[in-house]
Every structure is written in structure tokens, then in C-alpha cells.
Design a protein around this motif. Sequence first.
Motif, short mmCIF file in Angstrom:
data_model
loop_
_atom_site.label_atom_id
_atom_site.label_comp_id
_atom_site.label_asym_id
_atom_site.label_seq_id
_atom_site.Cartn_x
_atom_site.Cartn_y
_atom_site.Cartn_z
N ALA A 1 0.80 -1.23 0.00
CA ALA A 1 0.00 0.00 0.00
C ALA A 1 0.83 1.28 0.00
CB ALA A 1 -0.97 -0.01 1.18
N PRO A 2 1.86 1.41 0.87
CA PRO A 2 2.55 2.71 0.93
C PRO A 2 3.17 3.11 -0.40
CG PRO A 2 3.10 1.38 2.85
CD PRO A 2 2.36 0.48 1.90
N GLY B 1 0.60 4.27 -2.68
CA GLY B 1 -0.25 5.35 -2.18
C GLY B 1 -1.68 4.89 -1.98
N ALA B 2 -1.85 3.59 -1.75
CA ALA B 2 -3.20 3.03 -1.58
C ALA B 2 -3.58 2.98 -0.11
CB ALA B 2 -3.25 1.63 -2.17
N HIS B 3 -4.87 2.93 0.13
CA HIS B 3 -5.39 2.82 1.49
C HIS B 3 -5.86 1.39 1.72
CE1 HIS B 3 -8.27 4.45 4.79
NE2 HIS B 3 -7.35 3.65 5.25
#
Lengths: 401, 401
Positions: free
Chosen positions: B227-228, B231-233
Motif C-alpha cells: 500500500a505505501p 499510495g493506496a489505502h
Amino acid sequence: MDKPFEPECSFSERATQLTSSAIREILKVTERPDVISFAGGLPAPSGFPVDVVRAAFDKVLVSNGRSALQYGPTEGYAPLRAWVAADLNSKGAKVAPENILIVSGSQQALDLLGKVLVDKDSKVLVETPSYLGALQSFSLYQPRFVSVASDEGGLVPEALTEADASGARFLYALPNFQNPTGRTLSRQRREALVTRAAGLGLPVVEDDPYGELRYAGEPEPSLLSLAPDAGAHVIRMGSFSKVLAPGLRLGYIAASRKLIDKLVQAKQATDLHTATLTQMAVYEIVKDGFLDTHLPTVRELYRQQCGYMLDALQKEFPSSATWTRPEGGMFIWVTLPEGIDTNRLLQQSIEEKVAFVPGEPFYANAPAPRNTLRLSFVTVPEDKIRTGVATLARLIKAQLA
Amino acid sequence: MDKPFEPECSFSERATQLTSSAIREILKVTERPDVISFAGGLPAPSGFPVDVVRAAFDKVLVSNGRSALQYGPTEGYAPLRAWVAADLNSKGAKVAPENILIVSGSQQALDLLGKVLVDKDSKVLVETPSYLGALQSFSLYQPRFVSVASDEGGLVPEALTEADASGARFLYALPNFQNPTGRTLSRQRREALVTRAAGLGLPVVEDDPYGELRYAGEPEPSLLSLAPDAGAHVIRMGSFSKVLAPGLRLGYIAASRKLIDKLVQAKQATDLHTATLTQMAVYEIVKDGFLDTHLPTVRELYRQQCGYMLDALQKEFPSSATWTRPEGGMFIWVTLPEGIDTNRLLQQSIEEKVAFVPGEPFYANAPAPRNTLRLSFVTVPEDKIRTGVATLARLIKAQLA
């Protein structure tokens, strides 16, 4: 370590309304060991039967380990359901094991009742004041609270109006040593309440976590036991937190089979079932009457602690203050002279390392008096009760001066 | 005993929509010992480390009994939160203990996410098919499900359209050995998924109860760990049910602090906290690496069981049927020739004392294929797997004939 990645997301309407509770924020402060805290709702750990719990978990894991660690039925462990039903029936109820749902602490009972009975903007009737944890739990389902008038004797049955009851989902009531006031409904009021509720077609949720902790006066019948004769619909919630230990997270709901069926469906979607091992161990503990020998020692402890605080209040507090004299449970409710703001008093007392809970958040509807407070007496040693009450008295008198 | 008093009450709109699940009704039948059940989702009890659990509960109660039996923080037992964070970080995530909420089994994670993220009629994206328990749990908050296309490789990232994602609260995905299909997302698909979700501003709920049960192929990175960079949540749910024992009811959510704060408020209103004793005992079990020695034996057991069923399917099923070959977990997904209705097949097979779950209820949206079914292989002995699969094959061939 790198700064954690902290993305945002959109909260539901109900979550947006959630706020960290006043009590929760206060409890954080009062966890410091140098604070004399009358704020908590924690039972006295000296009353926990640690060795008995230990022996029960051990016995279950030795004799029946694989079953205890496997998934179990959503309704709960059958022998425990039967024990709860028999225990209620020994006190005048008429329920079958199928009327019992085992839950993960009685807070979960509140959540499940909210899920199954409350729609957005539907009415829920509550006492004035009422248990804050219930108000928070029901709030997730966005009801409209209606406060029913209460006096020194607790909820006033005659104050239940037809207009209030019309379309209401239920009345939520704590008949024994109520949280926060410590008040108890008399037998006459109980009978009047179930009769009136029956007449209004209003279900009553009876929350009774403290009923077994009576140290003065005579036990009164549960609303559940009075329900059939009155033709009332009573849903009862009970808990093992105060009679055994809260860290186990175990409680129950007693209700009609139709409602239990629906609550079971909701619980299945909520957490599948309550821990099998815990249910089996608690059944092992209670099945041969352990509570009959254990509860007298807890009651005596609480009676003493209550006495220490009532003595200290009598000695220290100004004569213009009044307070309840509970016959059981954990709480005393103090009403100070009008004009004294207990939120402000708390800010001052925290400075002097004494904590309590202001009364305001326990009121579901305005206007909430700002001159009330709740004192819990069960976990604080006698000398600290005296010191803490003296500090509060000094701060109150300074405000009155 | 008298017939119990059975009053009626009005259910909430959400409760009216609740129905007893198909799986639940089937499981009732399959509890009979003479039924060969491929229907359950129960882990194999022979894999439960009963003695280790027993020693841990005993140690906690001896050394720290009163704390273990007292109320605890809603967030969970601090050392267990730290252990979960460290465990996730050892597999590529970057989270702090404050990113972890301990929950009462991962079914509760679903309920809390529904509470905090889902409004009535808001969109929730799910795989095709998806985990039935999640569909039921989210349904309590009355979302509009949107099914995202999946193929043999699981969810198809390119199938996530801007229109579907617009206003959606999250995508719910099971990347490892999915329930019900047993499918696993490749590394390429995982990267494509988190990149696409980031571009669409769509949070992804990663449910991974089976990830540690891989018995073939190489481990793939969690969506949380990817995710990081993308840039995903990603909100991750995990469980101790499949790696240790389900009857303990213990799981966790890893998420941003802002979301954890909100989930904590919701959990406080839902059940106050997960049992202290259970959390302390499980921490005692896992803290020195017990799972590293325990999991290989569970994986080997599941690998063998999976092999027995794949062999039997190969030998018995008609060549017009296809099925998944899972690299881990508990489930095989079978697709029969079109025209065969697995609901009807179940009625026939129950007569012959063989049970499975028809695929239809795992689809959130119509049209749901009626020719799929889920087989669980972990709790059935080898000879009964052969007998049960042969019975199913005979019934299928009769329908084809």
C-alpha cells in the motif's frame, strides 16, 4: 521506523456522530496510580476468584480441549444456557434454555438490541439519568431518546405517557442499584411499571448487572419474573462481569424465542459466537453453586466500601448537598447545590489528583443538571476514600463561599 | 414447566432483512455424525495446540490473574498489539502498535468496518463470488453491493471501473486462498490492484484469515505491505482462528490511526473490549515464536487433505466439471456443467448423507451461477473424502445422463 502511512477515508453518518466518551477520556487520566479515582466502573479485583477460574479453564482444556477451542453455536454453549434459565427460574422467572442467548458481555447485549430493535429516528425511552454506555451503544443506531421522569425511588411508572410510548421500540431500565444513581425500584413500582408497559404495548429492557450485589434490604423481584402476570414484554440482560470477573466478557439476554432468533441472526453477523472456552469454563465454575458461596464475600466487601464513602460524605460534604444511599452495587449519586458545575469541579479535582464522573453525560436529553456527579467506591482503600472525599468537599465549599 | 410467555415486538428495518443463512441451516444437518460434510468452514481440531493453550492460560492466571480478569483497554492488550505490528512488519508492512485494534474474531472486524464505513445505500465492492459471512455482516448496514469481475486468477484489477469506485466505501478482497474459491492473487495482480485502487481513491479491505496456511507455491506480499508505495489505502483484517484456534475468538484490524480511533469508539459501544485473559494467554503463546514451529504441522495436514480431495475429484468427477487447485487454505471451488443446479444437488446428496455448500449465496448480485459449489476438505478423513466425492459424482452423472 518510517512514519506510518496514514491515508484518509470517509466515515459513515453514524461514525461521524461517534465521539470518544467523556468517561473514557477521564479514565485515561485516572489510570495514573497517584490519582484517587471514584470515576471508574471497575469491580474490585480483590473479589475475583482467580484460583477457581484457573482450575476451571484447566479442567475444561484437559477434559474437552478440542471442543473448547473449536467454533461453537451462535446461541451459546447449551449447558450454560440451561444454567442461566434455571437460575432465572429459581428467582421467579419462567424461561426455557431456548429463551437465552449468551453474549460477549452485556455491552454486546445493548449492541444487539440496538441492531434488531432500533431504526434511525425511532424512539427509545430511558431513565433520567441513565447508563452512559447504553446511550452510546444505542446511539450507533441513531434513535431519538425520550427521557422518562425519575425521582429518589427511580423511574416513575406514572410518568410513562401514551404519547411517549407510541411507536417507541422499548424502555431501557436498570431496576437495581442503577448506574449512575444507585437507586432501586420498589416492588410496588416494579409492578406498576410492568402493568403500565403492558397496557402501552411497550417492551421493557431490564438491565441488571448489579442485582446480585445487594448488601442491604430485601431482594425485589425481577421485571422478567413479573412480566407474565402483567402480560408485559420484558427482555432481560445479565452479566457475569460483576459476580465473577469482567475480563471474561460474558453475559446473556433472556427474551421471547422470536426475539432470540432474530438476535442470534444478528450475533452471527456480528461475531459468530462468544468464545467457547470461556463459556465452558464459566459453566464449570457456576454449575455446582459456586456463586452461592462466593457472592456473600463480594457483597460484604462492597457493603464495607459503601459505608466508608457514606461516612466520609456525611462528615465532609456541606449540608446543602444530598446523595443516594444504595442498597447494593457500586455507585453513589451526589446532587450539589444549584450553581455548582461538576464539569468545572472535575477540572479542579483532577489538579488535586481526585477523579469522579460529572452527571451531565448520563442525561439523554436537555436540560441536564450540571450539579450532579457519580462516585464509585468499590476499588478505593478506606483511607483514600476519606482523603478523596475531603478534597472534593473542600473544593465544593470554596465554590459555595 | 408452563409454556413460556412469548410476547411479540417490532423489529428494525435491518433486522427484518436478516434471515438465517443457508450455510447455517445446512450446518445444522451436517452436525449429525453420520453425515460426510464438506460444508463446514471449521479448521481441523487435530491441529489445535491444546496443551500449549492450557499452559498459557495457566501461566497468565498464576502470574497475573487479577489483571487478566479485569476490564481492559478497548484497543486491546498492548503487548499483543505490538506483537501483531511486529509480525506484519516482518512481512513487509510498516505499521505501529497504534495501527492495530484487537477484535473478538475477524467477524467482528467486518461488523466494526460496516458500522464505521457503511451507510444505507452506499456502495461496497466485493469479489465475484465473495465470503458469505462478510456479505451478511455488511448487510446489517444496508449497503448496495457491486460485484467486481473475477476469473481463475481471482479479482481482475482492470475490471475496477471509475463508475464502480465512485462513492464506494471500500473494496472487500480476500487475496489468499479465497473463501469460497480457494483462488490466490498473483503478485502482478496485487500490485495492479493497489495501484488502481490508489488511483481511484478506493480503500481496500484485505481479509486474510488463511494466508499462513500456504502449502504450495511461494508467499505473495500482503496488500498492506504494497500500500505505501502505491499510495493506496489498505485496511487489513487478520485472525488467530486458523493459525491457533477459532473458539478463542481473536483477530485484529490494521489500519490508519484515524480509522483505528473511530473503530475503537465503535468497539467501545459494541462490546467494550475483547476478553483480557484470552489476549494475555494468546500473547503468551505467540511471543516467543510458537507459530513458527506450529504452522508447518498445520500446513502439512491441510496439504495432505487437499491432495486427497483433488485426487478423488480427478478420479470420480465427470470431465465436464472443473475445479480450483488451491495453494493453501481450506476450500476447493467446483464448476459443474451448466444446467446442473447445485441447490437441487444438495437436496439429493443430503439424502445420501453427503453435504457441501452451493455456490449461489456467495454471489452478492444476480445473475448468480447455479452450477457452482464449495468443498471444504480439512476435517474429513481420507476414506470419507473418497466416499463422499464418489457419491457426489454419481449424483452429478445421473443429472447429466
